[in-house]
Design a protein around this motif. Structure first.
Motif, PDB file in Angstrom:
ATOM      1  N   LEU A 206     -11.580  13.149  16.324  1.00  0.00           N
ATOM      2  CA  LEU A 206     -12.362  12.007  16.800  1.00  0.00           C
ATOM      3  C   LEU A 206     -13.724  11.978  16.096  1.00  0.00           C
ATOM      4  CD1 LEU A 206     -11.822   9.818  18.989  1.00  0.00           C
ATOM      5  CD2 LEU A 206     -13.344  11.107  20.477  1.00  0.00           C
ATOM      6  N   GLY A 207     -14.310  13.155  15.941  1.00  0.00           N
ATOM      7  CA  GLY A 207     -15.595  13.281  15.251  1.00  0.00           C
ATOM      8  C   GLY A 207     -15.495  12.802  13.805  1.00  0.00           C
ATOM      9  N   LEU A 208     -14.367  13.107  13.160  1.00  0.00           N
ATOM     10  CA  LEU A 208     -14.184  12.646  11.774  1.00  0.00           C
ATOM     11  C   LEU A 208     -14.108  11.124  11.713  1.00  0.00           C
ATOM     12  CD1 LEU A 208     -11.659  14.926   9.835  1.00  0.00           C
ATOM     13  CD2 LEU A 208     -14.081  14.549   9.361  1.00  0.00           C
ATOM     14  N   LYS A 209     -13.476  10.549  12.745  1.00  0.00           N
ATOM     15  CA  LYS A 209     -13.386   9.082  12.820  1.00  0.00           C
ATOM     16  C   LYS A 209     -14.784   8.473  12.954  1.00  0.00           C
ATOM     17  CE  LYS A 209      -9.450   6.496  14.471  1.00  0.00           C
ATOM     18  NZ  LYS A 209      -8.859   6.437  13.219  1.00  0.00           N
ATOM     19  N   VAL A 210     -15.589   9.092  13.813  1.00  0.00           N
ATOM     20  CA  VAL A 210     -16.963   8.619  13.999  1.00  0.00           C
ATOM     21  C   VAL A 210     -17.707   8.722  12.662  1.00  0.00           C
ATOM     22  CG1 VAL A 210     -19.177   9.118  15.139  1.00  0.00           C
ATOM     23  CG2 VAL A 210     -17.058   9.204  16.470  1.00  0.00           C
ATOM     24  N   PHE A 211     -17.490   9.835  11.977  1.00  0.00           N
ATOM     25  CA  PHE A 211     -18.158  10.054  10.685  1.00  0.00           C
ATOM     26  C   PHE A 211     -17.757   8.972   9.673  1.00  0.00           C
ATOM     27  CE2 PHE A 211     -18.339  11.902   6.423  1.00  0.00           C
ATOM     28  CZ  PHE A 211     -19.671  12.300   6.383  1.00  0.00           C
ATOM     29  N   GLU A 212     -16.442   8.713   9.584  1.00  0.00           N
ATOM     30  CA  GLU A 212     -15.963   7.719   8.607  1.00  0.00           C
ATOM     31  C   GLU A 212     -16.528   6.329   8.903  1.00  0.00           C
ATOM     32  OE1 GLU A 212     -11.698   9.970   7.968  1.00  0.00           O
ATOM     33  OE2 GLU A 212     -11.759   8.039   9.007  1.00  0.00           O
ATOM     34  N   ARG A 213     -16.486   5.962  10.194  1.00  0.00           N
ATOM     35  CA  ARG A 213     -16.982   4.616  10.548  1.00  0.00           C
ATOM     36  C   ARG A 213     -18.477   4.499  10.273  1.00  0.00           C
ATOM     37  NH1 ARG A 213     -13.543   2.118  15.461  1.00  0.00           N
ATOM     38  NH2 ARG A 213     -11.530   2.774  14.658  1.00  0.00           N
ATOM     39  N   THR A 214     -19.184   5.588  10.501  1.00  0.00           N
ATOM     40  CA  THR A 214     -20.627   5.571  10.233  1.00  0.00           C
ATOM     41  C   THR A 214     -20.877   5.400   8.733  1.00  0.00           C
ATOM     42  OG1 THR A 214     -20.996   6.989  12.133  1.00  0.00           O
ATOM     43  CG2 THR A 214     -22.778   6.871  10.544  1.00  0.00           C
ATOM     44  N   CYS A 215     -20.057   6.068   7.921  1.00  0.00           N
ATOM     45  CA  CYS A 215     -20.190   5.923   6.460  1.00  0.00           C
ATOM     46  C   CYS A 215     -19.942   4.471   6.051  1.00  0.00           C
ATOM     47  CB  CYS A 215     -19.205   6.840   5.733  1.00  0.00           C
ATOM     48  SG  CYS A 215     -19.690   8.566   5.787  1.00  0.00           S
ATOM     49  N   VAL A 216     -18.954   3.835   6.669  1.00  0.00           N
ATOM     50  CA  VAL A 216     -18.664   2.431   6.343  1.00  0.00           C
ATOM     51  C   VAL A 216     -19.872   1.558   6.705  1.00  0.00           C
ATOM     52  CG1 VAL A 216     -17.198   0.440   6.922  1.00  0.00           C
ATOM     53  CG2 VAL A 216     -16.156   2.698   6.566  1.00  0.00           C
ATOM     54  N   PHE A 217     -20.477   1.833   7.864  1.00  0.00           N
ATOM     55  CA  PHE A 217     -21.666   1.077   8.287  1.00  0.00           C
ATOM     56  C   PHE A 217     -22.821   1.291   7.302  1.00  0.00           C
ATOM     57  CE2 PHE A 217     -25.540   0.849  11.140  1.00  0.00           C
ATOM     58  CZ  PHE A 217     -25.538  -0.529  11.284  1.00  0.00           C
ATOM     59  N   LEU A 218     -23.002   2.542   6.899  1.00  0.00           N
ATOM     60  CA  LEU A 218     -24.067   2.851   5.919  1.00  0.00           C
ATOM     61  C   LEU A 218     -23.868   2.072   4.629  1.00  0.00           C
ATOM     62  CD1 LEU A 218     -24.937   6.656   5.702  1.00  0.00           C
ATOM     63  CD2 LEU A 218     -26.513   4.731   5.695  1.00  0.00           C
ATOM     64  N   LYS A 219     -22.593   2.013   4.216  1.00  0.00           N
ATOM     65  CA  LYS A 219     -22.251   1.285   2.987  1.00  0.00           C
ATOM     66  C   LYS A 219     -22.626  -0.197   3.138  1.00  0.00           C
ATOM     67  CE  LYS A 219     -20.399   1.601  -0.984  1.00  0.00           C
ATOM     68  NZ  LYS A 219     -21.315   2.245  -1.904  1.00  0.00           N
ATOM     69  N   GLU A 220     -22.352  -0.748   4.325  1.00  0.00           N
ATOM     70  CA  GLU A 220     -22.693  -2.159   4.560  1.00  0.00           C
ATOM     71  C   GLU A 220     -24.199  -2.361   4.496  1.00  0.00           C
ATOM     72  OE1 GLU A 220     -19.397  -2.986   7.867  1.00  0.00           O
ATOM     73  OE2 GLU A 220     -20.733  -4.695   7.462  1.00  0.00           O
ATOM     74  N   LEU A 221     -24.945  -1.392   5.017  1.00  0.00           N
ATOM     75  CA  LEU A 221     -26.405  -1.495   4.951  1.00  0.00           C
ATOM     76  C   LEU A 221     -26.865  -1.473   3.496  1.00  0.00           C
ATOM     77  CD1 LEU A 221     -27.504   0.928   7.838  1.00  0.00           C
ATOM     78  CD2 LEU A 221     -27.623  -1.562   7.838  1.00  0.00           C
TER      79      LEU A 221
END
Ligand code: C2E
Ligand code: CA
Ligand code: CA
Length: 287
Positions: free
Chosen positions: A98-113
């Motif tokens: 679950l933590g890895l999922k949170v990490f991946e989604r956060t990376c996607v958000f960072l990329k959007e920023l």
């Protein structure tokens, strides 16, 4: 009056009440576990998401980043607090994935920023001790970040003091590796658990996040308010940035500004927001 279940004075009615309550709780826990398993297998995608809470630089009055907070909202079970489902995920050994999922989604958000030219913003995620203690943790996050092609220096891991109590050396080694990747590390809920300043000095962290308890104390104008000021200067003396969480009132912001706190986060700035709302908020605030 109620007695312990094994006390002969406990009535049958009470036993039935306790049993049915425990049964209800265990059914709910099993349902949440099943839901988390489904999410990890790629099903029920929409009910698990991240909210992002803005962080404000007190000096410049600009948004400098967000904290990603995991959310679970299910049609049958309703909104489930992360305190409940993260705790359960830890208990049932699902927290790593679950933590890895949170990490991946956060990376996607960072990329959007990054794509929207918000290059200086950082995003933090909460990382549990169980995740950090897994041998493959650093490799896994390196791989996930490489896939999404994000700049790791814009990521921050928030860890709580409590995970340091029994595994200080081991966790500190892991923190060193994490910092080598460029990821910043902060101590969350600071002031509530781990009290040795001597140990704190040898800890590989960059940021102190003062717990809401002390921020609430500012309004009481009692001794707790003085402690917030002390934590800020102590953090600065150790070369750390200081973040205040749970800031709800202007009076708290004024106090924190006066005492040189670097960053504030809380309902006064904004509640945690869905991704689209977070981006809209940013657009308005950082014009
Ligand atoms: P936390 O890391 O201490 O997060 C801060 C909590 O305070 C969040 O609750 C946030 O919504 C809330 N908050 C922020 N500003 C204010 C304010 O001004 N006033 C008040 N009253 N509350 C405020 P939330 O989202 O319910 O999260 C609870 C805890 O669940 C988090 O505490 C964190 O320990 C854990 N958590 C959330 N997401 C994750 C995750 O992805 N991984 C892990 N390991 N833990 C997570
Ligand atoms: Ca946190
Ligand atoms: Ca916290």
């Amino acid at each position: 009056m109620t007695f312990a279940l094994n006390d002969p004075r406990t009535s049958n009615r009470e036993i039935i009440f306790y049993n049915s309550k425990m049964e209800e709780e265990s059914i709910r826990a099993n349902k949440i576990e099943e839901l988390l398993e489904d999410i990890l297998e790629g099903m029920d995608r929409d009910c698990f998401y991240l909210d992002y809470q803005p962080k404000l630089d007190v000096r410049t009055n600009k948004i400098v980043g967000f904290e990603a907070l995991a959310r679970l909202n299910h049609k049958e079970l309703g909104y489930i607090s992360p305190v409940e489902f993260i705790g359960l995920a830890e208990e049932r050994m699902l927290i790593y994935d679950l933590g890895l999922k949170v990490f991946e989604r956060t990376c996607v958000f960072l990329k959007e920023l990054e794509d929207r030219a918000y290059e200086d913003l950082s995003v933090s995620i909460n990382v549990s001790g169980i995740q950090m203690l897994r041998d493959e943790f650093v490799e896994d996050i390196k791989r996930a970040a490489a896939c999404i092609d994000v700049d790791l220096s814009k990521l921050e891991f928030e860890i709580t003091e409590s995970i340091l109590i029994s595994n200080f050396e081991l966790i500190n080694e892991k923190l060193k590796e994490i910092k080598k990747l460029g990821i910043k590390v902060s101590i969350d809920d600071f002031g509530t658990g781990f009290s040795s300043f001597a140990r704190l000095k040898s800890l590989n962290v960059d940021i102190l996040k003062i717990d809401k308890y002390f921020i609430d104390g500012i309004l009481e104008e009692d001794e707790e308010s003085l402690i917030s000021g002390d934590i800020i200067s102590m953090g600065h003396r150790m070369g750390m940035k200081v973040v205040a969480e749970g800031v709800e009132e202007e009076r708290q912001k004024d106090y924190l500004k006066k005492h040189g706190c670097d960053i504030i986060q809380g309902y006064l700035i904004s509640k945690p927001l869905r991704k689209e709302k977070a981006l809209e908020f940013l657009e308005k605030r950082n014009k």
